[in-house]
Design a protein around this motif. Structure first.
Motif, short mmCIF file in Angstrom:
data_model
loop_
_atom_site.label_atom_id
_atom_site.label_comp_id
_atom_site.label_asym_id
_atom_site.label_seq_id
_atom_site.Cartn_x
_atom_site.Cartn_y
_atom_site.Cartn_z
N GLN A 153 0.84 -1.20 0.00
CA GLN A 153 0.00 0.00 0.00
C GLN A 153 0.88 1.25 0.00
O GLN A 153 0.96 1.96 1.00
N PRO A 154 1.53 1.55 -1.12
CA PRO A 154 2.45 2.69 -1.15
C PRO A 154 1.76 4.04 -1.02
O PRO A 154 2.37 5.01 -0.59
N ILE A 155 0.49 4.13 -1.41
CA ILE A 155 -0.30 5.35 -1.19
C ILE A 155 -1.38 4.98 -0.17
O ILE A 155 -2.31 4.25 -0.48
N PRO A 156 -1.25 5.44 1.08
CA PRO A 156 -2.10 4.96 2.16
C PRO A 156 -3.58 5.19 1.90
O PRO A 156 -3.99 6.25 1.43
N GLU A 157 -4.37 4.19 2.24
CA GLU A 157 -5.83 4.33 2.14
C GLU A 157 -6.32 5.37 3.13
O GLU A 157 -7.30 6.07 2.90
N GLY A 158 -5.61 5.49 4.26
CA GLY A 158 -6.02 6.43 5.30
C GLY A 158 -5.67 7.87 4.99
O GLY A 158 -5.95 8.76 5.80
#
Length: 321
Positions: A153-158
């Motif tokens: 997850q290199p671009i955080p969902e959060g």
């Protein structure tokens, strides 16, 4: 299916590897030297069939699309299996330790990940009833935590884009020209504060920090189920030295993995208590940091002191309690 052969392909090589349960398009980049200011690798070659989504005009749309096409974290994704090796370096850039990371993933509540360090092996199981763990219960070094985050997850969902000011910016890291999106927040800073992509395609190539955070560089890509996965990742520390390096050895579909492989063994510990993080580790993983306002009354009266704030956050970085 192993990805080890991709390391010797040239920058213009595009191969399609067809396996029994996987069609994997492997796009390789010329290997580049590490530089304190960023990656030295050649620009990602354009494959129109693989990179069918053009770069949007608005920066918020760029980040949203990039979150949908990078990494291995998405609803409805095919089950997958990944194996990677990693190396940790000390403050002078010399090798300090190494280890392996392996994950079998079928859904957000059905996975098994194994982190092997020189000191221990930790296995975590995701189930409908919560997370279970076997092995050491010591939280790993912050650089080792990044192994899972940079791969999956290199671009955080959060990363909540509401309330942030996003701007486009052209950045050159060595000979590589990238299209970047900068993130700014009133009264605070976002970490990472800059996401950089291949020119004209939403393929993540680097995250550039604010406030002295680590910089992460992504190189050599595989396409799995429509998503780009970097097979070589470098983490550059605050001192400009290489802090960690990750190499993906295997990425394949895991449709044939039996359900029994995801069941925690007898004696596995249910993770019910919050896991404390060292201050330096927590700071390195923060998505958004806002500086508190000093109360005017305290300023006037000269009041000062330390304040301890206890916060629980979930896996996606959202505050739970």
């Amino acid at each position: 299916m192993s990805l080890g052969a991709t390391a010797i392909w040239t920058a213009d090589t595009v191969r399609t590897c067809v396996g029994k349960v996987l069609v994997l398009t492997c796009v390789a980049l010329a290997s580049g030297a590490v530089h304190a200011q960023g990656t030295r690798s050649a620009p990602l070659p354009v494959n129109e069939q693989a990179a069918s989504s053009p770069m949007p005009e608005q920066p918020v749309d760029i980040l949203k699309l990039a979150r949908d096409v990078n990494g291995l974290h998405a609803p409805g994704l095919l089950p997958w299996h990944i194996e990677a090796t990693y190396q940790i370096f000390d403050d002078s850039g010399k090798p300090k330790s190494s280890g392996t990371f392996e994950e079998f993933w079928a859904s957000p509540t059905k996975f098994k990940r194994v982190l092997t360090t020189p000191a221990s092996t930790e296995t975590e199981f995701g189930t409908d009833h919560g997370y279970y763990r076997t092995g050491s219960h010591e939280w790993p070094d912050k650089a080792e935590i990044l192994v899972d985050e940079t791969l999956v997850q290199p671009i955080p969902e959060g990363l909540d884009l509401l309330g942030l000011e996003l701007k486009k910016k052209a950045v050159s890291l060595g000979p590589v020209h990238l299209e970047c999106v900068t993130l700014q927040s009133a009264g605070g800073f976002v970490s990472p504060s800059v996401y950089c992509f291949a020119q004209d395609k939403p393929i993540l190539r680097a995250t550039i920090p604010s406030q002295g955070r680590v910089q992460t560089e992504y190189d050599k890509f595989a396409l799995f189920d429509g998503r780009y996965v970097a097979t070589d990742i470098r983490v550059v520390g605050e001192n400009g030295k290489l802090s960690a390096a990750v190499h993906v050895d295997t990425l394949e579909a895991a449709s044939s993995v039996p359900d029994s492989a995801f069941l925690p063994p007898v004696g596995a510990t249910l993770i019910t208590e919050p896991i404390p993080l060292a201050q330096a580790t927590a700071a390195s993983l923060a998505l958004l940091q806002s500086l508190p306002s000093y109360p005017q009354f305290a300023k006037t009266t000269g009041e000062q002191g330390d304040v301890l704030l206890d916060i629980s956050v979930d896996r996606n970085g959202r505050v739970e309690n």
